[in-house]
Design a protein around this motif. Structure first.
Motif, PDB file in Angstrom:
ATOM      1  N   GLN A   7      -8.514  24.332  22.147  1.00 57.62           N
ATOM      2  CA  GLN A   7      -9.276  24.566  20.742  1.00 57.62           C
ATOM      3  C   GLN A   7      -9.449  23.312  19.865  1.00 57.62           C
ATOM      4  OE1 GLN A   7      -9.745  27.930  20.754  1.00 57.62           O
ATOM      5  NE2 GLN A   7     -10.617  27.658  18.841  1.00 57.62           N
ATOM      6  N   ALA A   8     -10.599  23.423  19.292  1.00 59.37           N
ATOM      7  CA  ALA A   8     -11.010  22.240  18.375  1.00 59.37           C
ATOM      8  C   ALA A   8     -10.104  22.118  17.147  1.00 59.37           C
ATOM      9  CB  ALA A   8     -12.444  22.560  18.133  1.00 59.37           C
ATOM     10  N   PRO A   9      -9.417  21.186  16.880  1.00 59.90           N
ATOM     11  CA  PRO A   9      -8.615  21.204  15.689  1.00 59.90           C
ATOM     12  C   PRO A   9      -9.474  21.315  14.240  1.00 59.90           C
ATOM     13  CG  PRO A   9      -8.075  19.164  16.869  1.00 59.90           C
ATOM     14  CD  PRO A   9      -9.314  19.871  17.710  1.00 59.90           C
ATOM     15  N   GLU A  10      -9.017  21.655  13.276  1.00 59.40           N
ATOM     16  CA  GLU A  10      -9.706  21.807  12.101  1.00 59.40           C
ATOM     17  C   GLU A  10     -10.029  20.359  11.653  1.00 59.40           C
ATOM     18  OE1 GLU A  10     -12.366  22.544   9.768  1.00 59.40           O
ATOM     19  OE2 GLU A  10     -11.313  24.655  10.335  1.00 59.40           O
ATOM     20  N   LEU A  11     -11.091  20.023  10.938  1.00 54.03           N
ATOM     21  CA  LEU A  11     -11.352  18.891  10.436  1.00 54.03           C
ATOM     22  C   LEU A  11     -10.305  18.402   9.418  1.00 54.03           C
ATOM     23  CD1 LEU A  11     -15.253  18.960  10.514  1.00 54.03           C
ATOM     24  CD2 LEU A  11     -13.885  17.671  12.230  1.00 54.03           C
ATOM     25  N   ARG A  12     -10.029  16.984   9.492  1.00 57.74           N
ATOM     26  CA  ARG A  12      -9.252  16.696   8.245  1.00 57.74           C
ATOM     27  C   ARG A  12      -9.734  15.442   7.540  1.00 57.74           C
ATOM     28  NH1 ARG A  12      -3.550  14.607   9.770  1.00 57.74           N
ATOM     29  NH2 ARG A  12      -4.552  13.824  11.658  1.00 57.74           N
ATOM     30  N   THR A  28     -15.255  22.229   6.897  1.00 61.73           N
ATOM     31  CA  THR A  28     -14.310  22.687   7.770  1.00 61.73           C
ATOM     32  C   THR A  28     -15.492  23.003   9.082  1.00 61.73           C
ATOM     33  OG1 THR A  28     -14.892  24.889   6.978  1.00 61.73           O
ATOM     34  CG2 THR A  28     -12.991  23.634   6.115  1.00 61.73           C
ATOM     35  N   LEU A  29     -14.781  23.346   9.931  1.00 60.63           N
ATOM     36  CA  LEU A  29     -15.571  23.730  11.240  1.00 60.63           C
ATOM     37  C   LEU A  29     -16.490  25.021  10.864  1.00 60.63           C
ATOM     38  CD1 LEU A  29     -13.207  23.034  14.302  1.00 60.63           C
ATOM     39  CD2 LEU A  29     -15.227  21.676  13.512  1.00 60.63           C
ATOM     40  N   SER A  30     -15.829  25.977  10.130  1.00 62.41           N
ATOM     41  CA  SER A  30     -16.535  27.106   9.993  1.00 62.41           C
ATOM     42  C   SER A  30     -17.652  26.809   8.971  1.00 62.41           C
ATOM     43  CB  SER A  30     -15.836  28.110   9.167  1.00 62.41           C
ATOM     44  OG  SER A  30     -15.262  27.947   7.995  1.00 62.41           O
ATOM     45  N   ASP A  31     -17.776  25.953   8.236  1.00 60.48           N
ATOM     46  CA  ASP A  31     -18.882  25.416   7.454  1.00 60.48           C
ATOM     47  C   ASP A  31     -20.044  25.125   8.345  1.00 60.48           C
ATOM     48  OD1 ASP A  31     -17.312  25.797   5.055  1.00 60.48           O
ATOM     49  OD2 ASP A  31     -16.842  23.607   5.059  1.00 60.48           O
ATOM     50  N   LEU A  32     -19.921  24.844   9.607  1.00 63.76           N
ATOM     51  CA  LEU A  32     -20.992  24.548  10.555  1.00 63.76           C
ATOM     52  C   LEU A  32     -21.512  25.578  11.205  1.00 63.76           C
ATOM     53  CD1 LEU A  32     -19.507  21.138  12.084  1.00 63.76           C
ATOM     54  CD2 LEU A  32     -20.983  21.605   9.894  1.00 63.76           C
ATOM     55  N   ILE A  38     -21.850  20.299  17.520  1.00 63.43           N
ATOM     56  CA  ILE A  38     -21.974  18.747  17.650  1.00 63.43           C
ATOM     57  C   ILE A  38     -21.509  18.056  16.778  1.00 63.43           C
ATOM     58  CG2 ILE A  38     -23.338  17.099  18.655  1.00 63.43           C
ATOM     59  CD1 ILE A  38     -25.239  19.413  19.829  1.00 63.43           C
ATOM     60  N   LEU A  39     -20.270  17.403  17.114  1.00 68.66           N
ATOM     61  CA  LEU A  39     -19.895  16.369  16.216  1.00 68.66           C
ATOM     62  C   LEU A  39     -19.935  14.810  16.445  1.00 68.66           C
ATOM     63  CD1 LEU A  39     -16.086  18.061  15.482  1.00 68.66           C
ATOM     64  CD2 LEU A  39     -18.165  18.326  14.400  1.00 68.66           C
ATOM     65  N   ILE A 131     -18.299  21.530  20.673  1.00 66.27           N
ATOM     66  CA  ILE A 131     -17.386  22.597  20.509  1.00 66.27           C
ATOM     67  C   ILE A 131     -18.371  23.730  20.955  1.00 66.27           C
ATOM     68  CG2 ILE A 131     -16.000  23.930  19.103  1.00 66.27           C
ATOM     69  CD1 ILE A 131     -15.587  21.201  17.321  1.00 66.27           C
ATOM     70  N   ASP A 132     -17.718  24.636  21.784  1.00 68.42           N
ATOM     71  CA  ASP A 132     -18.534  26.035  22.235  1.00 68.42           C
ATOM     72  C   ASP A 132     -18.154  27.064  20.811  1.00 68.42           C
ATOM     73  OD1 ASP A 132     -16.084  27.430  22.362  1.00 68.42           O
ATOM     74  OD2 ASP A 132     -16.270  27.269  24.649  1.00 68.42           O
ATOM     75  N   ALA A 133     -18.945  28.368  21.228  1.00 67.72           N
ATOM     76  CA  ALA A 133     -18.974  29.274  20.007  1.00 67.72           C
ATOM     77  C   ALA A 133     -17.570  29.688  20.021  1.00 67.72           C
ATOM     78  CB  ALA A 133     -19.904  30.138  20.403  1.00 67.72           C
ATOM     79  N   GLY A 134     -16.791  29.654  21.071  1.00 67.33           N
ATOM     80  CA  GLY A 134     -15.323  30.096  20.810  1.00 67.33           C
ATOM     81  C   GLY A 134     -14.254  29.069  20.281  1.00 67.33           C
ATOM     82  N   GLY A 135     -15.071  28.056  19.905  1.00 65.27           N
ATOM     83  CA  GLY A 135     -14.119  27.000  19.126  1.00 65.27           C
ATOM     84  C   GLY A 135     -13.397  26.145  20.061  1.00 65.27           C
ATOM     85  N   ARG A 136     -13.663  25.950  21.551  1.00 66.31           N
ATOM     86  CA  ARG A 136     -13.195  25.202  22.482  1.00 66.31           C
ATOM     87  C   ARG A 136     -13.949  23.956  22.574  1.00 66.31           C
ATOM     88  NH1 ARG A 136      -9.418  26.910  23.825  1.00 66.31           N
ATOM     89  NH2 ARG A 136      -8.066  27.190  25.429  1.00 66.31           N
TER      90      ARG A 136
END
Length: 156
Positions: A7-12, A28-32, A38-39, A131-136
């Protein structure tokens, strides 16, 4: 290719500019968005970032941005803090015509690595994380084949 599948960690990352260069709250990841993300990690003084990384990012953004893929660009300052500054975010944003959020990630006090490098286990720049749509995390490495990723995400 390095695949992680965790699981992708939240951005800090604490310092960001928006697509117009204005300072914004930490992203945050949800902002994307809810789809794939893609980071792209870079350093202003990194020759490979300018020769390969940014052109690859431009290609990905042109092809996948309109399809709902979220993007963020992060300057990971693990060396060269005098040249890899917050001000260079806008320089690179304009140079490569990338209307994306750009973050500036210096190591927190007492640490040697920026938070993104630590959390995402990156080893330098230029670095792509998908990161896929499932957050992995499905890709995390220096070299990304843009054409293959565009084809794969175009089928999703």
């Amino acid at each position: 290719m390095s695949t992680d599948q965790r699981q992708a960690p939240e951005l800090r990352v604490q310092k960001w500019i928006d697509h117009d260069g204005g300072a914004i709250a930490p992203l945050t990841l949800s902002d994307l968005g809810t789809g794939p993300k893609i980071l792209f990690a870079f350093q202003h003084w990194c020759p490979g970032c300018h020769l390969h990384g940014f052109p690859t990012l431009q290609k990905l953004h042109r092809a996948l941005g309109p399809k709902g893929v979220g993007f963020a660009v992060i300057q990971t300052v693990f060396e060269g803090a005098d040249e890899n500054t917050f001000e260079t975010l806008r320089v690179n944003q304009l140079k490569y015509d990338l209307p994306l959020a750009f973050g500036h990630d210096e190591p927190p006090t007492g640490q040697t690595l920026p938070t993104f490098m630590e959390d995402y286990r990156t080893r330098g720049t230029p670095w792509f994380t998908v990161i896929d749509a499932g957050g992995r995390i499905v890709f995390s490495d220096f070299h990304l084949d843009a054409d293959t990723l565009i084809a794969d995400l175009g089928r999703a």
